[in-house]
Design a protein around this motif. Structure first.
Motif, mmCIF file in Angstrom:
data_model
loop_
_atom_site.group_PDB
_atom_site.id
_atom_site.type_symbol
_atom_site.label_atom_id
_atom_site.label_comp_id
_atom_site.label_asym_id
_atom_site.label_seq_id
_atom_site.Cartn_x
_atom_site.Cartn_y
_atom_site.Cartn_z
ATOM 1 N N ASP A 214 -19.430 -23.672 -5.281
ATOM 2 C CA ASP A 214 -20.731 -23.376 -4.674
ATOM 3 C C ASP A 214 -21.085 -24.390 -3.596
ATOM 4 O OD1 ASP A 214 -20.968 -25.358 -6.642
ATOM 5 O OD2 ASP A 214 -23.049 -24.861 -7.086
ATOM 6 N N LEU A 217 -19.080 -23.432 -0.574
ATOM 7 C CA LEU A 217 -19.640 -22.216 0.007
ATOM 8 C C LEU A 217 -20.951 -22.506 0.732
ATOM 9 C CD1 LEU A 217 -18.945 -19.695 -2.899
ATOM 10 C CD2 LEU A 217 -17.945 -19.628 -0.607
ATOM 11 N N ALA A 218 -21.724 -23.462 0.207
ATOM 12 C CA ALA A 218 -22.974 -23.834 0.874
ATOM 13 C C ALA A 218 -22.684 -24.395 2.256
ATOM 14 C CB ALA A 218 -23.734 -24.856 0.033
ATOM 15 N N TYR A 230 -28.812 -28.116 -0.729
ATOM 16 C CA TYR A 230 -27.945 -27.706 -1.831
ATOM 17 C C TYR A 230 -27.093 -28.885 -2.312
ATOM 18 C CZ TYR A 230 -25.589 -24.257 -4.722
ATOM 19 O OH TYR A 230 -25.124 -23.538 -5.809
ATOM 20 N N ALA A 347 -20.279 -14.079 -2.940
ATOM 21 C CA ALA A 347 -20.757 -14.802 -1.761
ATOM 22 C C ALA A 347 -20.323 -14.120 -0.469
ATOM 23 C CB ALA A 347 -20.253 -16.241 -1.791
ATOM 24 N N ARG A 351 -23.392 -12.697 1.081
ATOM 25 C CA ARG A 351 -23.603 -13.720 2.111
ATOM 26 C C ARG A 351 -25.028 -14.283 2.055
ATOM 27 N NH1 ARG A 351 -19.472 -14.308 5.352
ATOM 28 N NH2 ARG A 351 -20.686 -15.617 6.762
ATOM 29 N N PRO A 352 -25.361 -14.983 0.945
ATOM 30 C CA PRO A 352 -26.703 -15.570 0.827
ATOM 31 C C PRO A 352 -26.945 -16.606 1.908
ATOM 32 C CG PRO A 352 -25.239 -16.452 -0.860
ATOM 33 C CD PRO A 352 -24.499 -15.324 -0.208
ATOM 34 N N LEU A 358 -27.697 -18.618 -3.274
ATOM 35 C CA LEU A 358 -26.382 -19.103 -3.693
ATOM 36 C C LEU A 358 -26.439 -19.700 -5.088
ATOM 37 C CD1 LEU A 358 -23.434 -19.655 -3.006
ATOM 38 C CD2 LEU A 358 -24.163 -21.775 -1.895
#
Length: 381
Positions: A214, A217-218, A230, A347, A351-352, A358
């Motif tokens: 995560d 991804l952030a 995040y 994700a 696509r947050p 997320l």
């Protein structure tokens, strides 16, 4: 065992304290983009050094069952492969994560040092020399994070902090090897094999990838401000993940000898610790974010219990993973890879664009992964 547990707990507090101090200082010394880059760099080291964790687990389990054996060559090869992989991935890391071009080489030095140190930790853990293990954990943490912290305090910036961290990390393997040395140890048969180390590497890689996915991804999906926020929140997640790890550390040698009661105790301690941390985050989430990131992150306090819950769930998963490794289960980390694939898929599809979006995906992944790991363990009781 009480003294050993206290010593390892204190060492773990020091390790986690130094690890958390890095983003706390970075949030005050770097801009949001620099903060996110440093957090990403530390996450990359954690992932790249996974073979070291696998080596430590394999050495500890082997030592608990059969006694010690010479693993110096296997350790050196593992460290070289990890460092080479980090350097080889430089173009990808620079392009995909927007990191300065010199960062992967610096991370390679730190990664190699961590992997080389893992052999000594495994010998101490498998031999249940927990007081020395606690000292070794503290020394490794000081080497890994001490230079970064000093450089941040001196205002050296992102690259300066990573240079200092690489230099101090490089000093630790020799010190730890002397600490773990036992004169006159006989050779052990059977010897630790590449397959055993590979099994440990695969399992620990899955654990860290799913718990750090995560954050990565952030960095990819969120704007710099959201990615920085995040990164601050994941400090709480990692706190809940690593705070109760003393239970897993003490239980592993006994699990390797088939002691099922140790699993029950380790799960109870880990789950109870996670519950306490989630409740504390619920009551003082704003304060937690303020302490970690500064006043500008206080408004995110309502998300603190969710970040803590994600880490607490993965802490339970880590105990279950150790149990499966100690038992020699085939493909012990399959549920973790399933969870990682699910998180990445969600994700990519959804696509947050906010930290909260997320975070909810990360929480769902942690719940599903823990349940998948718990079901086989329940059937084996």
């Amino acid at each position: 065992m009480g003294a050993a547990g206290a010593a390892v707990t204190l060492a773990g507090v020091l390790v986690n304290g130094l690890a958390y101090l890095v983003p706390v200082l970075a949030a005050r010394r770097l801009d949001p983009a620099g903060l996110s880059a440093l957090a990403t760099a530390l996450g990359l080291v954690a992932i790249a050094a996974v073979p070291g964790l696998g080596l430590q687990l394999a050495v500890a389990v082997h030592h608990a069952r059969h006694g010690s054996s010479d693993t110096r060559r296997l350790t050196a090869v593992t460290a070289a492969v990890c460092a080479a992989a980090m350097i080889g991935a430089t173009p990808l890391l620079v392009a995909a994560l927007d990191l300065p071009v010199e960062v992967p080489a610096l991370l390679a030095v730190t990664t190699a040092a961590v992997v080389l140190s893992s052999r000594s930790l495994g010998e101490l853990q498998g031999g249940q020399r927990f007081l020395r293990l606690a000292a070794a954990m503290a020394l490794l943490a000081a080497g890994r994070y001490g230079g970064v912290i000093a450089a941040l305090l001196l205002g050296a910036g992102l690259t300066g902090a990573l240079v200092a961290g690489a230099l101090t990390s490089a000093l630790t393997p020799v010190v730890l090897a002397r600490l773990a040395r036992t004169p006159g140890r006989p050779a052990t048969t059977p010897r630790l094999t590449v397959a055993q180390v590979t099994a440990g590497c695969g399992a620990t890689l899955a654990m860290l990838v799913v718990s750090y996915a995560d954050l990565l991804l952030a960095r990819q999906l969120l704007p710099p401000t959201g990615a920085g926020a995040y990164a601050v929140g994941t400090v709480l997640s990692k706190g809940a993940l690593w705070a109760p790890q003393v239970a897993a550390v003490l239980a592993l040698p006994r699990l390797a000898r088939g002691d099922r009661r140790s699993r029950t105790v380790a799960l109870a301690v880990t789950g109870g610790c996670g519950l306490v941390l989630v409740l504390a985050s619920t009551l003082a989430g704003g304060l937690a974010f303020r302490l970690v990131g500064g006043p500008e992150y206080t408004h995110l306090g309502r998300y603190a219990p969710i970040f803590a819950a994600v880490g607490a769930l993965y802490a339970v998963t880590f105990v279950l993973l150790n149990d499966r490794l100690a038992a020699g289960v085939r493909w012990p980390a399959a549920p973790l890879w399933v969870g990682t694939a699910a998180l990445v898929s969600v994700a990519v599809i959804v696509r947050p664009r906010t930290a909260s979006g997320l975070l909810l995906a990360a929480l769902g992944t942690a719940i599903v992964t823990t349940l998948l790991m718990a079901l086989p363990a329940r059937r084996s009781v």
